[in-house]
Design a protein around this motif. Sequence first.
Motif, PDB file in Angstrom:
ATOM      1  N   SER A 170       0.826  -1.204   0.000  1.00 57.04           N
ATOM      2  CA  SER A 170       0.000   0.000   0.000  1.00 57.04           C
ATOM      3  C   SER A 170       0.865   1.260   0.000  1.00 57.04           C
ATOM      4  N   ILE A 171       0.259   2.358  -0.409  1.00 55.70           N
ATOM      5  CA  ILE A 171       0.946   3.651  -0.382  1.00 55.70           C
ATOM      6  C   ILE A 171       1.288   4.031   1.054  1.00 55.70           C
ATOM      7  N   ALA A 172       0.409   3.693   2.005  1.00 58.78           N
ATOM      8  CA  ALA A 172       0.699   3.971   3.412  1.00 58.78           C
ATOM      9  C   ALA A 172       1.955   3.222   3.859  1.00 58.78           C
ATOM     10  N   GLU A 173       2.095   1.970   3.413  1.00 57.48           N
ATOM     11  CA  GLU A 173       3.281   1.194   3.759  1.00 57.48           C
ATOM     12  C   GLU A 173       4.530   1.814   3.145  1.00 57.48           C
ATOM     13  N   ALA A 174       4.413   2.264   1.910  1.00 57.77           N
ATOM     14  CA  ALA A 174       5.561   2.896   1.242  1.00 57.77           C
ATOM     15  C   ALA A 174       5.995   4.157   1.971  1.00 57.77           C
ATOM     16  N   LEU A 175       5.026   4.968   2.376  1.00 52.50           N
ATOM     17  CA  LEU A 175       5.352   6.208   3.098  1.00 52.50           C
ATOM     18  C   LEU A 175       5.998   5.903   4.445  1.00 52.50           C
ATOM     19  N   ALA A 176       5.549   4.829   5.094  1.00 54.31           N
ATOM     20  CA  ALA A 176       6.159   4.452   6.372  1.00 54.31           C
ATOM     21  C   ALA A 176       7.609   4.051   6.186  1.00 54.31           C
ATOM     22  N   VAL A 177       7.913   3.362   5.085  1.00 51.53           N
ATOM     23  CA  VAL A 177       9.286   2.918   4.831  1.00 51.53           C
ATOM     24  C   VAL A 177      10.200   4.102   4.543  1.00 51.53           C
ATOM     25  N   VAL A 178       9.752   5.042   3.697  1.00 52.78           N
ATOM     26  CA  VAL A 178      10.633   6.153   3.330  1.00 52.78           C
ATOM     27  C   VAL A 178      10.806   7.151   4.472  1.00 52.78           C
ATOM     28  N   ARG A 179       9.990   7.025   5.531  1.00 49.00           N
ATOM     29  CA  ARG A 179      10.154   7.906   6.690  1.00 49.00           C
ATOM     30  C   ARG A 179      11.303   7.464   7.597  1.00 49.00           C
ATOM     31  N   LEU A 224       9.721  -3.647 -12.070  1.00 43.37           N
ATOM     32  CA  LEU A 224       8.496  -3.137 -12.684  1.00 43.37           C
ATOM     33  C   LEU A 224       8.520  -1.638 -12.942  1.00 43.37           C
ATOM     34  N   GLY A 225       9.179  -0.872 -12.083  1.00 41.57           N
ATOM     35  CA  GLY A 225       9.228   0.571 -12.272  1.00 41.57           C
ATOM     36  C   GLY A 225       9.470   1.312 -10.970  1.00 41.57           C
ATOM     37  N   VAL A 226       9.352   2.622 -11.033  1.00 43.83           N
ATOM     38  CA  VAL A 226       9.663   3.496  -9.904  1.00 43.83           C
ATOM     39  C   VAL A 226       8.411   4.263  -9.490  1.00 43.83           C
ATOM     40  N   VAL A 227       8.289   4.484  -8.173  1.00 42.74           N
ATOM     41  CA  VAL A 227       7.260   5.386  -7.652  1.00 42.74           C
ATOM     42  C   VAL A 227       7.969   6.503  -6.904  1.00 42.74           C
ATOM     43  N   HIS A 228       7.687   7.739  -7.266  1.00 41.38           N
ATOM     44  CA  HIS A 228       8.349   8.887  -6.659  1.00 41.38           C
ATOM     45  C   HIS A 228       7.574   9.356  -5.434  1.00 41.38           C
ATOM     46  N   ILE A 229       8.259   9.890  -4.464  1.00 43.58           N
ATOM     47  CA  ILE A 229       7.641  10.253  -3.191  1.00 43.58           C
ATOM     48  C   ILE A 229       6.541  11.297  -3.371  1.00 43.58           C
ATOM     49  N   GLN A 230       6.701  12.223  -4.315  1.00 40.01           N
ATOM     50  CA  GLN A 230       5.659  13.230  -4.521  1.00 40.01           C
ATOM     51  C   GLN A 230       4.345  12.586  -4.965  1.00 40.01           C
ATOM     52  N   ARG A 231       4.451  11.556  -5.789  1.00 41.56           N
ATOM     53  CA  ARG A 231       3.238  10.852  -6.237  1.00 41.56           C
ATOM     54  C   ARG A 231       2.606  10.110  -5.063  1.00 41.56           C
ATOM     55  N   LEU A 232       3.424   9.538  -4.193  1.00 35.27           N
ATOM     56  CA  LEU A 232       2.899   8.857  -3.010  1.00 35.27           C
ATOM     57  C   LEU A 232       2.076   9.803  -2.148  1.00 35.27           C
ATOM     58  N   LEU A 233       2.531  11.026  -2.026  1.00 39.61           N
ATOM     59  CA  LEU A 233       1.858  11.999  -1.167  1.00 39.61           C
ATOM     60  C   LEU A 233       0.511  12.464  -1.739  1.00 39.61           C
ATOM     61  N   ARG A 234       0.292  12.241  -3.045  1.00 39.46           N
ATOM     62  CA  ARG A 234      -0.940  12.726  -3.685  1.00 39.46           C
ATOM     63  C   ARG A 234      -2.030  11.655  -3.786  1.00 39.46           C
ATOM     64  N   GLU A 235      -1.688  10.424  -3.401  1.00 37.71           N
ATOM     65  CA  GLU A 235      -2.620   9.315  -3.614  1.00 37.71           C
ATOM     66  C   GLU A 235      -3.238   8.837  -2.306  1.00 37.71           C
ATOM     67  N   PRO A 236      -4.434   8.220  -2.380  1.00 36.44           N
ATOM     68  CA  PRO A 236      -5.059   7.638  -1.180  1.00 36.44           C
ATOM     69  C   PRO A 236      -4.140   6.590  -0.548  1.00 36.44           C
ATOM     70  N   PRO A 237      -3.993   6.587   0.770  1.00 37.59           N
ATOM     71  CA  PRO A 237      -3.022   5.705   1.417  1.00 37.59           C
ATOM     72  C   PRO A 237      -3.313   4.219   1.280  1.00 37.59           C
ATOM     73  N   HIS A 238      -4.589   3.838   0.994  1.00 42.39           N
ATOM     74  CA  HIS A 238      -4.918   2.414   0.911  1.00 42.39           C
ATOM     75  C   HIS A 238      -4.646   1.838  -0.481  1.00 42.39           C
ATOM     76  N   ASN A 239      -4.402   2.677  -1.490  1.00 45.09           N
ATOM     77  CA  ASN A 239      -4.145   2.185  -2.842  1.00 45.09           C
ATOM     78  C   ASN A 239      -2.802   1.469  -2.927  1.00 45.09           C
ATOM     79  N   PRO A 240      -2.655   0.500  -3.827  1.00 47.12           N
ATOM     80  CA  PRO A 240      -1.367  -0.191  -3.980  1.00 47.12           C
ATOM     81  C   PRO A 240      -0.388   0.640  -4.810  1.00 47.12           C
ATOM     82  N   VAL A 241       0.897   0.481  -4.522  1.00 48.79           N
ATOM     83  CA  VAL A 241       1.911   1.239  -5.275  1.00 48.79           C
ATOM     84  C   VAL A 241       2.006   0.757  -6.714  1.00 48.79           C
ATOM     85  N   GLY A 242       1.564  -0.497  -6.963  1.00 55.25           N
ATOM     86  CA  GLY A 242       1.617  -1.014  -8.332  1.00 55.25           C
ATOM     87  C   GLY A 242       0.753  -0.251  -9.303  1.00 55.25           C
ATOM     88  N   GLY A 243      -0.204   0.529  -8.785  1.00 52.23           N
ATOM     89  CA  GLY A 243      -1.091   1.280  -9.660  1.00 52.23           C
ATOM     90  C   GLY A 243      -0.573   2.644 -10.056  1.00 52.23           C
TER      91      GLY A 243
END
Length: 432
Positions: A304-313, A340-359
């Motif tokens: 999830s995006i929430a999990e990704a944000l927790a890791v980068v913190r 598969l690809g890259v997700v940038h932190i700015q995009r993480l901050l703009r998305e709902p936290p429950h969505n998967p990073v694969g999207g």
Amino acid sequence: MSTPTRAFVGRLSELDVFDPLGDKVGRVRDVVVTFSVARTRPRAIGLVVEVPGRRRVFVPMTRVTSVEGGQVITTGLVNMRRFEQRGNETLAVAELLERPVQVRTDTGDVVPGTVTDIGIEQLGARGWGVTRVAVRLAASRPSRLGRLGRRRGETYVAAVEDVRGLRDPSEAQGATKLLEAYEDLKPADLAEVIHDLSPQRRAEVAAALADERLADVIEELPGDDQVEILVGLAVSRAADVLEAMEPDDAADLLSELPPERQEELLQRMQPDDAADLRRLLTYEDDTAGGLMTTEPVILGPEASIAEALAVVRRKELSTALACSVFVCRPPLEPPTGRFLGVVHIQRLLREPPHNPVGGIIDKDVEPLPPTATLGEVTRMLATYDLVGMPIVDEDGSLVGAVTVDDVLDHILPDDWREERHDVVTHPEVGHG
């Protein structure tokens, strides 16, 4: 007759420095003293002052008008050139505190002890001198100090003339006081302090630092200092410090050692850490493989995006590594499953936290192979305004990432760490 101005350097090194108008110049970090065979008392010739920007500069004692009231008052402009210690100079906090000495007490007996502070005093037209030394007494036989009417561990303040060994220590010296004085410094700034010390003192300070703190500091030192410190450590501790370093920095340091020493250290490391370094050592220094770290942020597409944000913190992540999440199929340790690809932190901050990073994967970033040159990596980072570049092997597995700070380390001159603070804002004569 006015009372001479006196101070102990332990207290002085905590004071702020102000100019005649009351504006803060910086903070005292140390006192520079010189020894001479012609004088019984060392001279205190100036202060090492940390000014904004974490630059350490020299302020002559002739510019100091007061060290009273919990502050240091100076007169005139301050030379903003970075302080460089000269061969005949000694730093009181960095090099004299915790020095083993022999002190003659008021009973006439000579007792071993350890320096805990240095007293300086304004001596009129002769400038400032070291006049007193605070010594924590010790004794090889517990009963000896009792006969002198003193207790082991008691602090005794002696005239400097009654202290032997202040100039040239005959035993190993502690570094607790020095590290306490600089505990608020970032690793890069502490590395600058350590770089200015003698090789013996550097080794003593390295011995007193915790493994992770030492690892952070070593990463900021010039190559020669890195090798000197690592070689001076016991093999088991050197292996622990290498494990605490960023893999790319650790591999660069290992590559400077003889092959037999490399293997000895790798054998002492944890197998997973050693395997990462062995892989990095197979690449040329100026290739993507030689530049990359094997510890970027890697997640599976279902995270999830929430999990990704927790890791980068996580605070142990560098700023550059925290800016990108690399999405891969399992396994998630390099070499991973398919990248598969890259997700940038700015995009993480703009998305709902429950969505998967694969999207929200950015698939426009084309990864590079480990054999890509420094020039290719630099152009890709610049062209696409990236902070980190994925590196994949021929099977499409992520093996690491090159960040912009890794590239800068290789683009800048070899001596950039030593010259980074050589900025002059006032064309004034240097110290000494």
